[in-house]
Enzyme design. Structure first.
Site, PDB file in Angstrom:
ATOM      1  N   TYR A  53     -20.293  48.659  10.768  1.00 29.06           N
ATOM      2  CA  TYR A  53     -20.399  47.193  10.720  1.00 29.06           C
ATOM      3  C   TYR A  53     -20.607  46.595  12.119  1.00 29.06           C
ATOM      4  CZ  TYR A  53     -19.577  47.527   5.795  1.00 29.06           C
ATOM      5  OH  TYR A  53     -19.731  47.849   4.469  1.00 29.06           O
ATOM      6  N   ARG A  56     -24.259  46.679  12.426  1.00 30.54           N
ATOM      7  CA  ARG A  56     -24.885  45.645  11.585  1.00 30.54           C
ATOM      8  C   ARG A  56     -24.779  44.276  12.280  1.00 30.54           C
ATOM      9  NH1 ARG A  56     -25.632  49.736   9.860  1.00 30.54           N
ATOM     10  NH2 ARG A  56     -27.612  49.152  10.750  1.00 30.54           N
ATOM     11  N   GLN A  86     -25.843  38.333  -2.337  1.00 29.51           N
ATOM     12  CA  GLN A  86     -25.137  39.603  -2.177  1.00 29.51           C
ATOM     13  C   GLN A  86     -25.144  39.994  -0.703  1.00 29.51           C
ATOM     14  OE1 GLN A  86     -26.472  42.525  -5.469  1.00 29.51           O
ATOM     15  NE2 GLN A  86     -28.000  40.913  -5.479  1.00 29.51           N
ATOM     16  N   ASN A  87     -25.906  39.253   0.092  1.00 30.50           N
ATOM     17  CA  ASN A  87     -26.060  39.637   1.493  1.00 30.50           C
ATOM     18  C   ASN A  87     -24.837  39.254   2.312  1.00 30.50           C
ATOM     19  OD1 ASN A  87     -28.528  40.545   0.781  1.00 30.50           O
ATOM     20  ND2 ASN A  87     -29.687  38.871   1.688  1.00 30.50           N
ATOM     21  N   ASP A  89     -25.228  39.108   5.614  1.00 28.60           N
ATOM     22  CA  ASP A  89     -25.750  38.449   6.821  1.00 28.60           C
ATOM     23  C   ASP A  89     -25.598  36.931   6.684  1.00 28.60           C
ATOM     24  OD1 ASP A  89     -28.135  37.172   5.657  1.00 28.60           O
ATOM     25  OD2 ASP A  89     -29.048  39.157   5.552  1.00 28.60           O
ATOM     26  N   HIS A 104     -20.370  39.240  -1.592  1.00 28.72           N
ATOM     27  CA  HIS A 104     -19.886  40.501  -1.016  1.00 28.72           C
ATOM     28  C   HIS A 104     -19.317  40.336   0.391  1.00 28.72           C
ATOM     29  CE1 HIS A 104     -22.721  42.766  -4.004  1.00 28.72           C
ATOM     30  NE2 HIS A 104     -21.630  42.315  -4.566  1.00 28.72           N
ATOM     31  N   GLY A 179     -35.336  39.461  -4.044  1.00 28.49           N
ATOM     32  CA  GLY A 179     -34.984  40.564  -3.154  1.00 28.49           C
ATOM     33  C   GLY A 179     -33.778  41.378  -3.564  1.00 28.49           C
ATOM     34  N   THR A 180     -33.569  41.497  -4.871  1.00 30.83           N
ATOM     35  CA  THR A 180     -32.461  42.360  -5.298  1.00 30.83           C
ATOM     36  C   THR A 180     -32.942  43.320  -6.374  1.00 30.83           C
ATOM     37  OG1 THR A 180     -30.314  42.469  -6.419  1.00 30.83           O
ATOM     38  CG2 THR A 180     -31.582  40.456  -6.777  1.00 30.83           C
ATOM     39  N   SER A 181     -32.541  44.580  -6.240  1.00 28.54           N
ATOM     40  CA  SER A 181     -32.944  45.610  -7.207  1.00 28.54           C
ATOM     41  C   SER A 181     -32.171  45.471  -8.504  1.00 28.54           C
ATOM     42  CB  SER A 181     -32.692  46.994  -6.603  1.00 28.54           C
ATOM     43  OG  SER A 181     -31.308  47.142  -6.321  1.00 28.54           O
TER      44      SER A 181
HETATM   45  P1  NAD Z   1     -31.157  46.710  -2.761  1.00 30.91           P
HETATM   46  O1  NAD Z   1     -31.393  47.458  -1.487  1.00 30.91           O
HETATM   47  O2  NAD Z   1     -30.572  47.437  -3.911  1.00 30.91           O
HETATM   48  O3  NAD Z   1     -32.552  46.091  -3.260  1.00 30.91           O
HETATM   49  C1  NAD Z   1     -33.418  45.457  -2.397  1.00 30.91           C
HETATM   50  C2  NAD Z   1     -34.564  44.869  -3.200  1.00 30.91           C
HETATM   51  O4  NAD Z   1     -35.367  44.132  -2.297  1.00 30.91           O
HETATM   52  C3  NAD Z   1     -35.464  45.888  -3.885  1.00 30.91           C
HETATM   53  O5  NAD Z   1     -35.694  45.515  -5.228  1.00 30.91           O
HETATM   54  C4  NAD Z   1     -36.754  45.829  -3.066  1.00 30.91           C
HETATM   55  O6  NAD Z   1     -37.922  46.078  -3.849  1.00 30.91           O
HETATM   56  C5  NAD Z   1     -36.708  44.409  -2.569  1.00 30.91           C
HETATM   57  N1  NAD Z   1     -37.476  44.167  -1.356  1.00 30.91           N
HETATM   58  C6  NAD Z   1     -37.791  44.992  -0.342  1.00 30.91           C
HETATM   59  N2  NAD Z   1     -38.510  44.356   0.588  1.00 30.91           N
HETATM   60  C7  NAD Z   1     -38.651  43.080   0.160  1.00 30.91           C
HETATM   61  C8  NAD Z   1     -39.283  41.918   0.680  1.00 30.91           C
HETATM   62  N3  NAD Z   1     -39.932  41.926   1.856  1.00 30.91           N
HETATM   63  N4  NAD Z   1     -39.215  40.769  -0.034  1.00 30.91           N
HETATM   64  C9  NAD Z   1     -38.557  40.719  -1.232  1.00 30.91           C
HETATM   65  N5  NAD Z   1     -37.947  41.786  -1.777  1.00 30.91           N
HETATM   66  C10 NAD Z   1     -37.994  42.943  -1.077  1.00 30.91           C
HETATM   67  O7  NAD Z   1     -30.322  45.454  -2.356  1.00 30.91           O
HETATM   68  P2  NAD Z   1     -29.368  44.532  -3.230  1.00 30.91           P
HETATM   69  O8  NAD Z   1     -29.905  44.405  -4.619  1.00 30.91           O
HETATM   70  O9  NAD Z   1     -29.121  43.331  -2.390  1.00 30.91           O
HETATM   71  O10 NAD Z   1     -27.999  45.322  -3.382  1.00 30.91           O
HETATM   72  C11 NAD Z   1     -27.495  46.156  -2.404  1.00 30.91           C
HETATM   73  C12 NAD Z   1     -26.225  45.754  -1.704  1.00 30.91           C
HETATM   74  O11 NAD Z   1     -26.549  45.920  -0.349  1.00 30.91           O
HETATM   75  C13 NAD Z   1     -25.740  44.353  -1.812  1.00 30.91           C
HETATM   76  O12 NAD Z   1     -24.453  44.432  -2.251  1.00 30.91           O
HETATM   77  C14 NAD Z   1     -25.735  43.787  -0.383  1.00 30.91           C
HETATM   78  O13 NAD Z   1     -24.439  43.289  -0.073  1.00 30.91           O
HETATM   79  C15 NAD Z   1     -25.954  44.963   0.497  1.00 30.91           C
HETATM   80  N6  NAD Z   1     -26.880  44.761   1.634  1.00 30.91           N
HETATM   81  C16 NAD Z   1     -26.927  43.579   2.313  1.00 30.91           C
HETATM   82  C17 NAD Z   1     -27.831  43.423   3.372  1.00 30.91           C
HETATM   83  C18 NAD Z   1     -27.859  42.107   4.105  1.00 30.91           C
HETATM   84  O14 NAD Z   1     -26.841  41.421   4.194  1.00 30.91           O
HETATM   85  N7  NAD Z   1     -29.021  41.700   4.636  1.00 30.91           N
HETATM   86  C19 NAD Z   1     -28.672  44.468   3.740  1.00 30.91           C
HETATM   87  C20 NAD Z   1     -28.593  45.674   3.042  1.00 30.91           C
HETATM   88  C21 NAD Z   1     -27.689  45.791   1.983  1.00 30.91           C
END
Ligand code: NAD
Length: 234
Positions: A53, A56, A86-87, A89, A104, A179-181
């Site tokens: 972290y 990060r 869920q981010n 950041d 989160h 932007g979430t899977s």
């Molecule tokens: P994930 O990694 O499971 O999914 C990311 C999704 O974003 C995918 O579907 C992918 O196709 C899509 N993607 C990739 N590039 C993209 C773009 N340029 N524009 C739009 N979409 C794009 O992430 P999630 O669903 O957020 O779940 C994972 C967990 O990871 C969450 O709980 C989150 O807290 C954590 N996380 C957070 C951060 C952050 O705070 N920025 C970064 C990484 C992971």
């Protein structure tokens, strides 16, 4: 004013240079989720988790909100907007959004391990401290003498903001998923709480199907997808 709820994930910050977890080249290729993002991982090796972290936070300090964050903020001119993210950041805040639920937790905040688990039924929410982009190390203590830990919801922990997020989604006239899977529960399950008639848009470069009426995917990166969405909504 119509209520528009944004459910965002790591992909909205990808164009700001912050890696997602599941894409190829994503963070999980360098780290095992069970080591750095689970409560068991924390008990096994606190130093490794703190270091993950710390990295990060240092990365976030130099990252900038991208046009997707800014265009989401601009929706506030025409809609009552709540961002459920869920981010961990702070790029939605820095992009100008004013109402954000961090499901989160938040990278720039810490709390004492003595406050125990952060959950929605605790009558006294834990004291949370803003540390900005600073590192934390073993031996860094909160005023109560407890070791500081990231204010993050790890796998194996409750999601205290879930009920607030659920109530927000239930009231949405428009739900924007970006932007979430939709792989991480319970966040992914929030889409099941929309009322009938709610229009659902999903922006992601990968095809993702949601079994719902009024569903439209804009298959694009977050920035391009937001530009297209604004045209559709105008
Ligand atoms: P994930 O990694 O499971 O999914 C990311 C999704 O974003 C995918 O579907 C992918 O196709 C899509 N993607 C990739 N590039 C993209 C773009 N340029 N524009 C739009 N979409 C794009 O992430 P999630 O669903 O957020 O779940 C994972 C967990 O990871 C969450 O709980 C989150 O807290 C954590 N996380 C957070 C951060 C952050 O705070 N920025 C970064 C990484 C992971």
């Amino acid at each position: 004013m119509q209520k528009l709820v944004v459910l965002s994930g790591a992909g909205v910050s990808a164009e700001s240079g912050i890696k997602t977890f599941r894409d190829s080249n994503g963070l999980w290729e360098e780290y095992r989720v069970e080591d750095v993002a689970s409560i068991d991982g924390w008990h096994r090796n606190r130093e490794m988790v703190l270091d993950f972290y710390n990295q990060r936070r240092r990365q976030l300090e130099t990252a900038q909100p991208n046009d997707a964050h800014k265009l989401i903020a601009s929706l506030e001119k025409d809609f009552e907007v709540t961002v459920v993210t869920q981010n961990i950041d702070n790029l939605h805040e820095r992009g100008g959004s004013s109402k954000i639920i961090h499901l989160h937790g938040e990278l720039t905040k810490v709390r004492s391990i003595k406050t125990g688990e952060w959950n929605s039924i605790s009558s006294n929410p834990p004291a949370v401290f803003d540390i900005g982009y600073k590192d934390i190390h073993l031996g860094d203590l909160a005023p109560d003498g407890g070791q500081l830990r990231p204010h993050i919801v790890w796998f194996g922990e409750a999601v205290p903001e879930l009920s607030r997020a659920t109530k927000t989604v239930e009231q949405a006239d428009i739900l924007l998923i970006i932007g979430t899977s939709l792989n991480v529960y319970p966040a992914a399950g929030l889409i099941n709480y929309t009322k009938s008639g709610c229009r659902i848009f999903l922006i992601d470069p990968q095809p993702i199907h949601v079994n719902a009426h009024n569903f439209t995917q804009i298959q694009a990166k977050a920035t391009d997808g937001m530009r297209k969405l604004l045209e559709i909504l105008s």
